[in-house]
Write an enzyme that holds these catalytic residues in place. Structure first.
Site, PDB file in Angstrom:
ATOM      1  CG  HIS A 252      -2.243  -0.940   1.018  1.00  0.00           C
ATOM      2  ND1 HIS A 252      -2.045  -2.206   1.443  1.00  0.00           N
ATOM      3  CD2 HIS A 252      -3.352  -0.776   0.948  1.00  0.00           C
ATOM      4  CE1 HIS A 252      -3.204  -2.878   1.068  1.00  0.00           C
ATOM      5  NE2 HIS A 252      -4.003  -1.722   0.907  1.00  0.00           N
TER       6      HIS A 252
ATOM      7  CE  LYS B 146      -4.018  -0.584   4.884  1.00  0.00           C
ATOM      8  NZ  LYS B 146      -5.449   0.190   5.197  1.00  0.00           N
TER       9      LYS B 146
END
EC number: 1.17.1.8
Length: 255
Positions: A145, A149
């Site tokens: 990601h 995040k």
């Protein structure tokens, strides 16, 4: 009649994508947005709220939440308390919190959805991985990601592992006497499966599930290159929860 939608966390990238999706769908009506740090009182003619308590008597059908793990549980509880069916893309819920929210939704006679991932391809990946785990119990997950995040591993990775654990023979992946020369090198341990988290700028949301067997391997991968990939699932969630009477965990329950 249009479904009236509130979006919490509308200033973030997912929140902005959700706003644009709702605004372009004639069956949906964006009636309010929420962000505690927004200085303006309106956004594109839509009222902006800084405190969710001010929405307690607001008329709306669905609460879409793309906020942060720190407030997601209390936001979802607030939505149910006030008659808004929640559609939650924020991750970080514990299994106990999900169970409590499911029970509370039944007492409120409200539908709802908490989804680790709204991309249809990611939902299919989880289903395919669950099927494969019956025959390939040696498996590891790599989730990748963007570097903003806040939680690791991702909700999608945890959900994938949970689904596989229901089917898979419970074994410890790797050598019984393996030694980590650097702590954490083998990743997180979920019922003997290893989960590895990658955080880098330029990424959006990606996951590989890698299976190994004697003389063969199987790799399943899903990539979201743009947040628009999640909007089909968000749209589906909004339109489905108003028909339901219980909160569910995972978009697959609405397909």
């Amino acid at each position: 009649m249009s479904i009236r939608v509130i979006i919490a966390g509308f200033k973030g990238k997912m929140g902005q994508a959700a706003c644009q999706m709702v605004l372009t769908d004639p069956d949906l009506d964006l009636v309010a947005v929420l962000d505690p740090f927004e200085s303006e009182s309106e956004w594109q003619g839509i009222p902006v709220f800084k405190d969710k308590a001010d929405l307690a008597c607001f008329e709306a059908d669905v609460w879409v939440d793309f906020t942060t793990p720190a407030v997601a549980y209390e936001n979802t509880r607030f939505a149910l308390e006030n008659g808004f069916a929640p559609v939650v893309g924020t991750t970080g819920f514990t299994s106990e919190e999900i169970a409590e929210l499911k029970e509370f939704s039944r007492t409120q006679d409200l539908g709802g959805l908490i989804a680790p991932n709204f991309a249809l391809g990611a939902v299919l990946l989880m289903q395919f991985a669950t099927q494969a785990a019956k025959y390939f119990p040696n498996v590891e997950i790599i989730e990748l990601h963007h570097d903003k995040k806040k939680d690791a591993p991702s909700g999608t990775a945890i959900k994938t592992a949970e689904l596989m654990a229901e089917i898979r023979e419970s074994i410890q992946q790797g050598a019984a006497d393996e030694e980590e020369l650097i702590a954490g090198a083998r990743g997180a341990d979920f019922d003997g499966m290893r989960i590895h988290s990658v955080r880098l700028p330029g990424l959006v949301a990606h996951q590989e599930v890698i299976f190994g067997n004697q003389g063969e391997g199987l790799t399943l991968r899903h990539d979201s290159y743009d947040r628009i990939s999640f909007m089909t699932g968000v749209n589906l969630g909004i339109k489905e929860v108003v028909k339901r009477h219980e909160l569910v965990y995972g978009l697959e329950h609405l397909l």
